[in-house]
Design a protein around this motif. Sequence first.
Motif, PDB file in Angstrom:
ATOM      1  N   MET A   1       0.832  -1.204   0.000  1.00 33.85           N
ATOM      2  CA  MET A   1       0.000   0.000   0.000  1.00 33.85           C
ATOM      3  C   MET A   1       0.867   1.253   0.000  1.00 33.85           C
ATOM      4  SD  MET A   1      -3.470  -0.385   1.876  1.00 33.85           S
ATOM      5  CE  MET A   1      -4.247  -1.867   2.424  1.00 33.85           C
ATOM      6  N   SER A   2       0.270   2.374  -0.282  1.00 31.83           N
ATOM      7  CA  SER A   2       1.040   3.611  -0.425  1.00 31.83           C
ATOM      8  C   SER A   2       0.666   4.616   0.655  1.00 31.83           C
ATOM      9  CB  SER A   2       0.728   4.220  -1.794  1.00 31.83           C
ATOM     10  OG  SER A   2      -0.609   4.687  -1.784  1.00 31.83           O
ATOM     11  N   ILE A   3       1.228   5.806   0.534  1.00 31.28           N
ATOM     12  CA  ILE A   3       0.888   6.846   1.504  1.00 31.28           C
ATOM     13  C   ILE A   3      -0.551   7.338   1.326  1.00 31.28           C
ATOM     14  CG2 ILE A   3       3.164   7.791   2.074  1.00 31.28           C
ATOM     15  CD1 ILE A   3       2.543   9.908  -0.170  1.00 31.28           C
ATOM     16  N   ASN A   4      -1.143   6.971   0.194  1.00 36.63           N
ATOM     17  CA  ASN A   4      -2.538   7.369  -0.036  1.00 36.63           C
ATOM     18  C   ASN A   4      -3.525   6.431   0.639  1.00 36.63           C
ATOM     19  OD1 ASN A   4      -1.782   9.504  -1.760  1.00 36.63           O
ATOM     20  ND2 ASN A   4      -1.478   8.024  -3.404  1.00 36.63           N
ATOM     21  N   GLU A   5      -2.971   5.400   1.247  1.00 35.91           N
ATOM     22  CA  GLU A   5      -3.816   4.386   1.849  1.00 35.91           C
ATOM     23  C   GLU A   5      -4.799   4.977   2.863  1.00 35.91           C
ATOM     24  OE1 GLU A   5      -1.539   1.544   4.122  1.00 35.91           O
ATOM     25  OE2 GLU A   5      -3.323   1.166   5.333  1.00 35.91           O
ATOM     26  N   ILE A   6      -6.014   4.458   2.825  1.00 36.57           N
ATOM     27  CA  ILE A   6      -6.967   4.741   3.906  1.00 36.57           C
ATOM     28  C   ILE A   6      -6.933   3.511   4.802  1.00 36.57           C
ATOM     29  CG2 ILE A   6      -9.369   5.267   4.491  1.00 36.57           C
ATOM     30  CD1 ILE A   6      -9.678   6.468   1.689  1.00 36.57           C
ATOM     31  N   PRO A   7      -6.293   3.625   5.980  1.00 36.10           N
ATOM     32  CA  PRO A   7      -6.063   2.413   6.772  1.00 36.10           C
ATOM     33  C   PRO A   7      -7.338   1.887   7.424  1.00 36.10           C
ATOM     34  CG  PRO A   7      -5.293   4.329   7.981  1.00 36.10           C
ATOM     35  CD  PRO A   7      -5.771   4.828   6.642  1.00 36.10           C
ATOM     36  N   LEU A   8      -7.321   0.599   7.689  1.00 33.00           N
ATOM     37  CA  LEU A   8      -8.446  -0.080   8.314  1.00 33.00           C
ATOM     38  C   LEU A   8      -8.760   0.532   9.678  1.00 33.00           C
ATOM     39  CD1 LEU A   8     -10.261  -2.493   7.661  1.00 33.00           C
ATOM     40  CD2 LEU A   8      -8.575  -3.968   8.762  1.00 33.00           C
ATOM     41  N   SER A   9      -7.712   0.844  10.435  1.00 38.92           N
ATOM     42  CA  SER A   9      -7.953   1.475  11.728  1.00 38.92           C
ATOM     43  C   SER A   9      -6.796   2.404  12.061  1.00 38.92           C
ATOM     44  CB  SER A   9      -8.099   0.428  12.835  1.00 38.92           C
ATOM     45  OG  SER A   9      -6.840  -0.113  13.139  1.00 38.92           O
ATOM     46  N   ARG A  10      -7.037   3.280  13.036  1.00 40.74           N
ATOM     47  CA  ARG A  10      -6.008   4.232  13.402  1.00 40.74           C
ATOM     48  C   ARG A  10      -6.336   4.821  14.770  1.00 40.74           C
ATOM     49  NH1 ARG A  10      -3.747   9.569  10.202  1.00 40.74           N
ATOM     50  NH2 ARG A  10      -2.371   9.981  11.938  1.00 40.74           N
ATOM     51  N   PRO A  11      -5.383   4.761  15.704  1.00 43.52           N
ATOM     52  CA  PRO A  11      -5.691   5.301  17.030  1.00 43.52           C
ATOM     53  C   PRO A  11      -5.848   6.820  16.993  1.00 43.52           C
ATOM     54  CG  PRO A  11      -3.393   4.607  16.914  1.00 43.52           C
ATOM     55  CD  PRO A  11      -4.026   4.200  15.619  1.00 43.52           C
ATOM     56  N   ASP A  12      -6.589   7.349  17.981  1.00 48.75           N
ATOM     57  CA  ASP A  12      -6.858   8.781  18.077  1.00 48.75           C
ATOM     58  C   ASP A  12      -6.041   9.318  19.258  1.00 48.75           C
ATOM     59  OD1 ASP A  12      -7.980  11.275  18.763  1.00 48.75           O
ATOM     60  OD2 ASP A  12      -9.939  10.700  17.950  1.00 48.75           O
ATOM     61  N   ILE A  13      -4.821   9.771  18.965  1.00 48.64           N
ATOM     62  CA  ILE A  13      -3.889  10.213  20.010  1.00 48.64           C
ATOM     63  C   ILE A  13      -3.679  11.722  19.879  1.00 48.64           C
ATOM     64  CG2 ILE A  13      -1.507  10.023  20.882  1.00 48.64           C
ATOM     65  CD1 ILE A  13      -3.102   7.483  21.373  1.00 48.64           C
ATOM     66  N   THR A  14      -3.793  12.422  21.022  1.00 50.92           N
ATOM     67  CA  THR A  14      -3.578  13.877  20.996  1.00 50.92           C
ATOM     68  C   THR A  14      -2.440  14.261  21.943  1.00 50.92           C
ATOM     69  OG1 THR A  14      -5.108  14.255  22.826  1.00 50.92           O
ATOM     70  CG2 THR A  14      -6.049  14.287  20.606  1.00 50.92           C
ATOM     71  N   LYS A  15      -2.205  15.561  22.011  1.00 45.84           N
ATOM     72  CA  LYS A  15      -1.162  16.091  22.886  1.00 45.84           C
ATOM     73  C   LYS A  15      -1.421  15.687  24.347  1.00 45.84           C
ATOM     74  CE  LYS A  15       1.325  20.383  23.832  1.00 45.84           C
ATOM     75  NZ  LYS A  15       1.104  20.362  25.306  1.00 45.84           N
ATOM     76  N   ARG A  16      -2.680  15.561  24.711  1.00 46.52           N
ATOM     77  CA  ARG A  16      -3.004  15.201  26.091  1.00 46.52           C
ATOM     78  C   ARG A  16      -2.370  13.852  26.482  1.00 46.52           C
ATOM     79  NH1 ARG A  16      -3.337  16.328  31.165  1.00 46.52           N
ATOM     80  NH2 ARG A  16      -4.832  15.061  32.310  1.00 46.52           N
ATOM     81  N   GLU A  17      -2.550  12.838  25.633  1.00 48.24           N
ATOM     82  CA  GLU A  17      -1.969  11.528  25.921  1.00 48.24           C
ATOM     83  C   GLU A  17      -0.444  11.627  25.960  1.00 48.24           C
ATOM     84  OE1 GLU A  17      -4.388  12.053  23.809  1.00 48.24           O
ATOM     85  OE2 GLU A  17      -5.975  10.559  24.050  1.00 48.24           O
ATOM     86  N   ILE A  18       0.108  12.375  25.013  1.00 46.70           N
ATOM     87  CA  ILE A  18       1.570  12.502  24.941  1.00 46.70           C
ATOM     88  C   ILE A  18       2.102  13.186  26.203  1.00 46.70           C
ATOM     89  CG2 ILE A  18       3.477  13.565  23.629  1.00 46.70           C
ATOM     90  CD1 ILE A  18       1.646  13.131  21.102  1.00 46.70           C
ATOM     91  N   ASP A  19       1.415  14.231  26.667  1.00 41.50           N
ATOM     92  CA  ASP A  19       1.829  14.924  27.899  1.00 41.50           C
ATOM     93  C   ASP A  19       1.782  13.990  29.096  1.00 41.50           C
ATOM     94  OD1 ASP A  19       2.276  17.269  26.628  1.00 41.50           O
ATOM     95  OD2 ASP A  19       0.395  18.243  27.229  1.00 41.50           O
ATOM     96  N   LEU A  20       0.718  13.208  29.190  1.00 42.23           N
ATOM     97  CA  LEU A  20       0.594  12.300  30.332  1.00 42.23           C
ATOM     98  C   LEU A  20       1.710  11.256  30.318  1.00 42.23           C
ATOM     99  CD1 LEU A  20      -3.281  11.853  30.420  1.00 42.23           C
ATOM    100  CD2 LEU A  20      -1.890  12.635  32.339  1.00 42.23           C
ATOM    101  N   VAL A  21       2.045  10.767  29.140  1.00 41.28           N
ATOM    102  CA  VAL A  21       3.134   9.779  29.016  1.00 41.28           C
ATOM    103  C   VAL A  21       4.453  10.426  29.424  1.00 41.28           C
ATOM    104  CG1 VAL A  21       4.528   8.488  27.335  1.00 41.28           C
ATOM    105  CG2 VAL A  21       2.029   8.313  27.290  1.00 41.28           C
ATOM    106  N   THR A  22       4.694  11.636  28.932  1.00 42.40           N
ATOM    107  CA  THR A  22       5.953  12.325  29.252  1.00 42.40           C
ATOM    108  C   THR A  22       6.059  12.548  30.757  1.00 42.40           C
ATOM    109  OG1 THR A  22       5.725  13.455  27.155  1.00 42.40           O
ATOM    110  CG2 THR A  22       7.383  14.319  28.653  1.00 42.40           C
ATOM    111  N   ARG A  23       4.972  13.032  31.346  1.00 40.91           N
ATOM    112  CA  ARG A  23       4.991  13.299  32.794  1.00 40.91           C
ATOM    113  C   ARG A  23       5.245  12.027  33.584  1.00 40.91           C
ATOM    114  NH1 ARG A  23      -0.153  16.231  34.777  1.00 40.91           N
ATOM    115  NH2 ARG A  23      -0.583  17.010  32.691  1.00 40.91           N
ATOM    116  N   THR A  24       4.605  10.946  33.140  1.00 39.85           N
ATOM    117  CA  THR A  24       4.781   9.665  33.829  1.00 39.85           C
ATOM    118  C   THR A  24       6.236   9.221  33.760  1.00 39.85           C
ATOM    119  OG1 THR A  24       2.521   9.061  33.294  1.00 39.85           O
ATOM    120  CG2 THR A  24       3.991   7.264  33.888  1.00 39.85           C
TER     121      THR A  24
END
Length: 405
Positions: A1-24
């Motif tokens: 598949m290429s970069i144009n692919e529409i993937p079957l699934s994809r997680p919904d990750i935002t800055k909030r999750e990233i901040d919590l991981v960094t803080r942890t």
Amino acid sequence: MSINEIPLSRPDITKREIDLVTRTMMTGRLSIGPMQERFEQQIAEQSGRNFGVAVSSGTAGLHLVLRALEIGPGDEVVTTPFSFVASSNAILYVGATPVFVDVEPNSLNMDPEKVEAAITPRTRAILAVETFGNAAHMDKYAAIAARHEIPLIEDCCEALGSSCRGRPAGSFGRAGVFAFYPNKQITTGEGGVIVTDDERLAEVCRSMRSHGRPCEFDSAHAPTPERSVRDPVSSGPSPSTGSWLTHVRLGFNYRMSEIQAAIGVGQMERFQEILQKRESVAGMYMSRLMGVPELTLPDVMPGTEVSWFVFVVRLQTEYSCDDRDRIITELREHDVGAAPYFPCIHLLPFYREMFGFEPGMFPIAESVSQRTIALPFHSQLTERDVDIVCQTLELMISRQRLARS
Ligand SMILES: *Cc1c(COP(=O)(O)O)cnc(C)c1O
């Protein structure tokens, strides 16, 4: 598949999750800590239960629940053949025998009458799956289980946020198990949470997820639940050894790390938003595909609310499994993710070998599983993406129809 692919699934990750991981990560406490406890509370609350036990995967959660209920060799567990393989594998892990019953064609969950008919004196549990997030019949399985005085185990790995007659997924069984692999409604990368109102079962699962360390119910070994046991690695040498190296039962290492739990905490803070986005994508598919005569769309039965896990359509009965497989291959060749959810568990080669299952034993599950197509489904799909997927699907179906005639 290429970069144009529409993937079957994809997680919904935002800055909030990233901040919590960094803080942890900055705290230095990477396992057995406050994030895990917070996440357990969030999932227990969402499913209307008193206790949550975070584990390393949904499969690990199912394994622990079966062990905590002391189900083992010689015992039968009534379950569905139309599921992700892990729901049945957990039964094999404890040496028990899966007794499959066919599904009901609308919800794709077990036919309640067939569940009732499959119960024998050796049946030790019903393990029900909320297929594709559909919680239909969970109340009926719970009633059957109660009548026969056996536990209902709810594999609600696909159903966080679903409900049946106003009761949330996870609230029907003696215990329920959620999973957080990246294709689920919310993710922790890998992970799961067991939910229950049975405090003893929760504590035994807590003990078993962490090498069999004593829990509150192991009175001979000091009242030291895992949360209060000092972990010599993450919090320095423990004062008087405590019970850190006491193992009172066969345990496992099925813990969820603080980093994983931190992702989950952020996801649960955004849970309603994530569900709404998924709901809106499902709505787009529904209205776009409603008029396509070759397809059966997901059936949301009265009295149930579906938290969308995947969007699975199925071809009408005149299409064969080969037709379906060719359509999936062509969708993928055109950068549209697609998958045959699910092959029947009883027809997987190792199940056939172990139990002598043959095609024809569960005709509805088999017929459905030969014609399903999971389409790309996640919170970030746009109207345009959905349109591309549907146009491509319709084109591939008509090509297939021409090839056959
Ligand atoms: C995802 C899933 C599981 C297992 O989840 P993991 O976290 O991948 O182990 C179990 N049962 C069903 C029905 C699932 O969809």
